[in-house]
Design a protein around this motif. Structure first.
Motif, mmCIF file in Angstrom:
data_model
loop_
_atom_site.group_PDB
_atom_site.id
_atom_site.type_symbol
_atom_site.label_atom_id
_atom_site.label_comp_id
_atom_site.label_asym_id
_atom_site.label_seq_id
_atom_site.Cartn_x
_atom_site.Cartn_y
_atom_site.Cartn_z
ATOM 1 N N ARG A 157 13.909 57.627 -16.500
ATOM 2 C CA ARG A 157 13.481 59.062 -16.789
ATOM 3 C C ARG A 157 12.339 58.669 -17.666
ATOM 4 N NH1 ARG A 157 14.658 59.409 -13.025
ATOM 5 N NH2 ARG A 157 15.787 60.948 -12.165
ATOM 6 N N PHE A 158 11.827 57.618 -17.938
ATOM 7 C CA PHE A 158 10.889 57.572 -19.751
ATOM 8 C C PHE A 158 9.814 56.544 -18.715
ATOM 9 C CE2 PHE A 158 8.710 55.272 -23.026
ATOM 10 C CZ PHE A 158 8.293 56.488 -23.395
ATOM 11 N N TYR A 159 8.503 57.047 -18.992
ATOM 12 C CA TYR A 159 6.735 56.202 -19.058
ATOM 13 C C TYR A 159 6.515 56.209 -19.306
ATOM 14 C CZ TYR A 159 3.648 53.719 -15.991
ATOM 15 O OH TYR A 159 1.814 52.793 -15.402
ATOM 16 N N ALA A 160 5.917 55.214 -19.656
ATOM 17 C CA ALA A 160 4.849 55.211 -20.502
ATOM 18 C C ALA A 160 3.804 53.952 -20.005
ATOM 19 C CB ALA A 160 5.154 54.916 -22.746
ATOM 20 N N GLY A 161 2.534 54.101 -19.756
ATOM 21 C CA GLY A 161 1.808 53.081 -19.344
ATOM 22 C C GLY A 161 0.260 53.436 -19.921
ATOM 23 N N TYR A 162 -0.983 52.602 -19.413
ATOM 24 C CA TYR A 162 -2.393 52.782 -19.694
ATOM 25 C C TYR A 162 -2.682 52.284 -19.070
ATOM 26 C CZ TYR A 162 -6.697 52.613 -22.129
ATOM 27 O OH TYR A 162 -7.883 53.262 -22.822
ATOM 28 N N PRO A 163 -3.867 53.260 -17.951
ATOM 29 C CA PRO A 163 -4.734 52.582 -16.747
ATOM 30 C C PRO A 163 -5.881 52.118 -16.114
ATOM 31 C CG PRO A 163 -5.485 54.979 -17.736
ATOM 32 C CD PRO A 163 -4.729 53.822 -18.351
ATOM 33 N N ILE A 164 -5.126 50.670 -15.851
ATOM 34 C CA ILE A 164 -5.752 49.759 -14.969
ATOM 35 C C ILE A 164 -5.620 49.426 -13.649
ATOM 36 C CG2 ILE A 164 -4.034 47.617 -15.964
ATOM 37 C CD1 ILE A 164 -6.388 46.081 -16.178
ATOM 38 N N THR A 165 -6.972 49.008 -12.912
ATOM 39 C CA THR A 165 -7.151 48.635 -11.540
ATOM 40 C C THR A 165 -6.198 47.315 -11.418
ATOM 41 O OG1 THR A 165 -9.056 49.864 -11.875
ATOM 42 C CG2 THR A 165 -8.725 48.342 -9.626
ATOM 43 N N PRO A 166 -5.396 46.340 -10.479
ATOM 44 C CA PRO A 166 -5.455 47.836 -9.354
ATOM 45 C C PRO A 166 -3.742 48.169 -9.163
ATOM 46 C CG PRO A 166 -5.014 44.918 -8.910
ATOM 47 C CD PRO A 166 -5.950 45.811 -10.059
ATOM 48 N N LEU B 252 -11.367 39.202 -18.249
ATOM 49 C CA LEU B 252 -11.183 40.634 -17.972
ATOM 50 C C LEU B 252 -11.426 40.373 -16.118
ATOM 51 C CD1 LEU B 252 -11.762 43.221 -18.443
ATOM 52 C CD2 LEU B 252 -13.827 43.793 -18.851
ATOM 53 N N GLY B 253 -11.735 39.353 -16.005
ATOM 54 C CA GLY B 253 -11.770 38.994 -14.174
ATOM 55 C C GLY B 253 -12.638 39.754 -13.253
ATOM 56 N N ASN B 254 -11.242 40.095 -12.286
ATOM 57 C CA ASN B 254 -12.131 41.214 -11.393
ATOM 58 C C ASN B 254 -10.692 41.522 -11.083
ATOM 59 O OD1 ASN B 254 -10.901 39.253 -9.432
ATOM 60 N ND2 ASN B 254 -12.828 38.398 -8.949
ATOM 61 N N ILE B 255 -11.207 42.768 -10.155
ATOM 62 C CA ILE B 255 -9.893 43.323 -9.559
ATOM 63 C C ILE B 255 -9.618 42.634 -8.242
ATOM 64 C CG2 ILE B 255 -9.912 45.039 -10.967
ATOM 65 C CD1 ILE B 255 -12.087 46.208 -8.603
ATOM 66 N N PHE C 284 -5.499 48.816 4.585
ATOM 67 C CA PHE C 284 -5.370 48.239 3.055
ATOM 68 C C PHE C 284 -6.818 49.052 3.076
ATOM 69 C CE2 PHE C 284 -7.038 44.794 0.335
ATOM 70 C CZ PHE C 284 -6.334 44.799 -0.513
ATOM 71 N N PRO C 285 -6.894 49.554 1.410
ATOM 72 C CA PRO C 285 -8.562 49.765 1.216
ATOM 73 C C PRO C 285 -8.962 49.360 0.547
ATOM 74 C CG PRO C 285 -6.518 50.912 -0.379
ATOM 75 C CD PRO C 285 -5.915 49.675 0.990
ATOM 76 N N SER C 286 -11.215 49.326 0.888
ATOM 77 C CA SER C 286 -11.685 48.544 -0.498
ATOM 78 C C SER C 286 -11.650 49.215 -1.555
ATOM 79 C CB SER C 286 -12.650 48.327 -0.169
ATOM 80 O OG SER C 286 -13.362 49.899 0.153
ATOM 81 N N TYR C 287 -11.069 48.691 -2.774
ATOM 82 C CA TYR C 287 -10.563 49.872 -3.424
ATOM 83 C C TYR C 287 -11.927 48.874 -5.151
ATOM 84 C CZ TYR C 287 -7.887 45.093 -5.370
ATOM 85 O OH TYR C 287 -7.278 44.480 -5.181
ATOM 86 N N GLY C 288 -11.816 49.869 -6.354
ATOM 87 C CA GLY C 288 -12.728 49.502 -7.309
ATOM 88 C C GLY C 288 -13.436 50.162 -6.960
ATOM 89 N N THR D 138 -20.752 53.580 0.098
ATOM 90 C CA THR D 138 -19.528 53.030 1.435
ATOM 91 C C THR D 138 -18.332 52.814 0.687
ATOM 92 O OG1 THR D 138 -19.688 51.182 0.400
ATOM 93 C CG2 THR D 138 -21.891 52.110 2.079
ATOM 94 N N ALA D 139 -16.828 53.525 1.885
ATOM 95 C CA ALA D 139 -16.102 53.001 1.771
ATOM 96 C C ALA D 139 -15.508 52.369 3.187
ATOM 97 C CB ALA D 139 -15.437 54.406 1.517
ATOM 98 N N ASN D 140 -13.919 51.541 2.371
ATOM 99 C CA ASN D 140 -13.957 51.450 4.122
ATOM 100 C C ASN D 140 -11.900 50.603 3.774
ATOM 101 O OD1 ASN D 140 -13.468 48.073 3.819
ATOM 102 N ND2 ASN D 140 -15.320 48.148 2.878
ATOM 103 N N CYS D 141 -11.895 50.579 5.285
ATOM 104 C CA CYS D 141 -9.760 50.059 5.514
ATOM 105 C C CYS D 141 -10.082 49.907 6.431
ATOM 106 C CB CYS D 141 -9.476 51.796 5.130
ATOM 107 S SG CYS D 141 -9.477 52.744 6.168
ATOM 108 N N SER D 142 -8.863 48.816 6.337
ATOM 109 C CA SER D 142 -9.012 47.783 7.277
ATOM 110 C C SER D 142 -7.106 48.329 7.291
ATOM 111 C CB SER D 142 -9.166 46.228 7.022
ATOM 112 O OG SER D 142 -10.476 46.244 6.343
ATOM 113 N N VAL D 143 -6.720 48.563 9.178
ATOM 114 C CA VAL D 143 -5.645 48.907 9.832
ATOM 115 C C VAL D 143 -5.117 48.056 10.883
ATOM 116 C CG1 VAL D 143 -4.215 50.399 11.075
ATOM 117 C CG2 VAL D 143 -5.649 51.573 9.487
ATOM 118 N N ILE D 144 -4.355 47.196 10.253
ATOM 119 C CA ILE D 144 -4.038 46.735 11.603
ATOM 120 C C ILE D 144 -2.519 47.406 12.267
ATOM 121 C CG2 ILE D 144 -2.498 43.882 11.945
ATOM 122 C CD1 ILE D 144 -4.258 43.248 9.069
ATOM 123 N N VAL D 145 -1.937 47.201 13.529
ATOM 124 C CA VAL D 145 -0.986 47.933 14.075
ATOM 125 C C VAL D 145 -0.494 46.566 15.317
ATOM 126 C CG1 VAL D 145 -0.736 49.667 16.231
ATOM 127 C CG2 VAL D 145 -2.451 50.098 14.246
#
Lengths: 365, 178
Positions: free
Chosen positions: A24-33, A113-116, B36-40, B47-54
């Motif tokens: 019942r407590f969440y604290a966070g800060y955004p980052i992808t993914p 920072l690398g990538n996402i 699975f979506p392309s994200y970021g 453009t947007a894309n996603c992949s679906v496997i069935v």
């Protein structure tokens, strides 16, 4: 009633599972993914009467978690590599103060920072403590969205059982993908087990003190011995792994998370083709590590191939487990690279053909 | 049987909804499925894309490198994914917006004037459902009835007004290809 299957995104599944576990407590800060987890909590936590805070920074977030945990709440945070790095100071304090919490690292490519893109390169950071001092956190490594749910719930239980943080080490794929899941029943979280130490409701009792500072001579060593005993108990009781087609395998692949999903299908494909007999050992906890199960492979004279999305981190633990008694080879991708079935099967062939261990980096070839 | 699909288009063409509906319908039919979506670094209008496997069996990675089938809702999607389709695979091209022809001769090209068909049904924004209907007919990945029934589960509340239009568009797409 048949259990209802839901189609859920990994990040959201963690959030819902945490709520069902009584968080019942969440604290966070955004980052992808991992953003969908924070977003999900911002919407759902108030609905459950809990507290959601988007903190001003990761360091603030983890210290809010520390405070809520000290008051006896089930509490969590989440981030991705760079944010988890910032939280390490607080995690060290939580461990030193013996406070439970749960957190998720949905790993992106590093260093820096690398990538996402999805990666597993925070393995050392997770399994070695990650911050300063002599401590460990329990590290769960799910490989499906269902396991994200199940291990999140287990993560809260284990954290409370040992008064120590536990975490999920996921990757960008697990966080972003959707897959059918069966959501678990909500538990009614009972904080009464914490009344012996938690802060608050202090009237008429001795004062409780939660601290990680132990300056008097000898007190820190005694405390750390106490922590050590706890960690040894965790190593004895909490190891989890899955074996798949291992018994008659010539080469056993060791992989976790998304890499293990690919490895599993490589095992099946290789057996269907009648090629090398492959098997899979998939660690579900990375700390404690399934050392004994891996040592058994060495006793059975099986070759080992580590497939990981980092440059030889899991590999190091596997080699420590077999102590030179098995041939351990490596197939490694990093920074968003993902092993393919064919790469794994081909690498297994190279393992068998070589009398020495081989290290394979497909991007370098 | 395993079907791997990549769906791609402009942000706003409903690519993610297409993928979600396919995946949800597969789940309802008791199949294994991943989305699975392309994200970021995506943005509206980009453009947007996603992949679906069935699949009838457990699915390893949800990332699709070599799709059996691609839906190209715009020209950028055709350019990006044509080369990745497995030999013998299919590409569905939204010919209302894409005049360019597919260059490869080892894949099947199905051209569907999806926007025009959807326009005829009431609104061009249902073009995504027309395309998905075509894919269901061609691949048999999931039953069209199951997709039609699943629509109300995956449409957002504010899109519910378009439920019937979307159902019609799915059916119409299903009938479009042989």
């Amino acid at each position: 009633m048949a259990e209802e299957r839901l189609l859920m995104k990994g990040n959201e599944a963690i959030g819902e599972a945490a709520l069902r576990a009584g968080c019942r407590f969440y604290a966070g800060y955004p980052i992808t993914p991992q953003n969908e987890l924070t977003e999900y909590m911002s919407r759902r936590m108030p609905e459950e009467g809990g507290t959601f805070i988007q903190a001003e920074s990761e360091i603030a977030a983890i210290n809010m978690v520390y405070g809520a945990s000290a008051a006896g709440a089930r509490t969590m945070t989440s981030s991705s590599g760079p944010g988890i790095s910032l939280k390490q100071e607080g995690i060290s304090y939580l461990c030193g103060s013996e406070l439970p919490c749960f957190y998720a690292n949905i790993v992106r490519g590093g260093p820096g920072l690398g990538n996402i893109a999805p990666a597993q390169s925070d393995y050392f950071q997770s399994t070695r403590g990650g911050g300063h001092g002599d401590y460990r956190v329990v590290v769960f490594a799910p490989s499906t969205v269902q396991e994200l749910v199940d291990l999140t719930i287990l993560g809260f239980e284990v954290a409370d059982r040992y008064n120590n943080p536990s975490m999920i080490l996921g990757d960008g794929i697990l966080g972003q993908m959707m897959e059918p899941v069966v959501m678990r029943e909500s538990v009614t979280y009972d904080p009464s087990g914490k009344t012996g130490w938690a802060l608050g409701n202090s009237e008429g009792r001795e004062r409780h003190m939660i601290t990680s500072v132990r300056l008097a001579p000898g007190t820190l060593e005694r405390h750390n011995v106490h922590l050590r005993k706890k960690y040894l108990e965790i190593e004895a009781k909490e190891v989890r792994y899955e074996l798949y087609e291992v018994d008659d395998a010539d080469v056993v692949i060791i992989a976790y998370g998304t890499a293990a999903r690919v490895a599993k299908s490589a095992v099946t494909a290789a057996r269907e083709k009648g090629g090398i007999k492959l098997g899979l050992l998939r660690p579900i906890t990375l700390w404690p590590f399934p050392t004994d199960a891996i040592a058994d492979l060495a006793k059975n004279k099986q070759d080992i191939l580590v497939a990981e999305m980092s440059f030889g981190q899991l590999y190091e633990d596997v080699r420590l487990s077999v102590c030179g008694k098995a041939k351990v080879s490596l197939l490694a991708h990093t920074g968003g690279g993902l092993p393919t079935e064919d790469e794994i099967i081909e690498a297994a062939g190279k393992c068998v053909a070589s009398s020495e261990p081989v290290e394979i980096y497909p991007v370098l070839e | 049987m395993t079907t791997r699909v990549i769906m791609a288009g402009f942000g706003g063409q409903g690519v993610v909804l297409m993928g979600t509906l396919l995946s949800y319908s597969a789940m309802v039919q008791g199949k294994h499925t991943t989305f699975f979506p392309s994200y970021g670094a995506e943005m509206r209008g980009g453009t947007a894309n996603c992949s679906v496997i069935v699949s009838d069996t457990e699915i390893p990675s949800p990332v699709v490198n070599e799709p059996d089938c691609v839906i190209a809702m715009n020209i950028a999607s055709l350019d990006k994914f044509e080369s990745r389709i497995r030999p013998g695979g299919v590409i569905f091209v939204n010919s209302s917006l894409v005049k360019k022809k597919v260059a490869r001769d080892d894949i099947e090209e199905i051209r569907v004037p999806a926007n025009d068909i959807a326009e005829g049904l009431g609104a061009s924004r249902a073009a995504n459902m027309v395309m998905l209907g075509c894919v269901l007919k061609k691949t048999g990945a999931v039953a069209v009835d199951s997709a039609v029934k699943s629509l109300e589960k995956v449409l957002s509340e504010r899109a519910m007004a378009l439920l019937e239009l979307n159902k019609k568009a799915l059916q119409r797409g299903f009938e479009e290809v042989s």
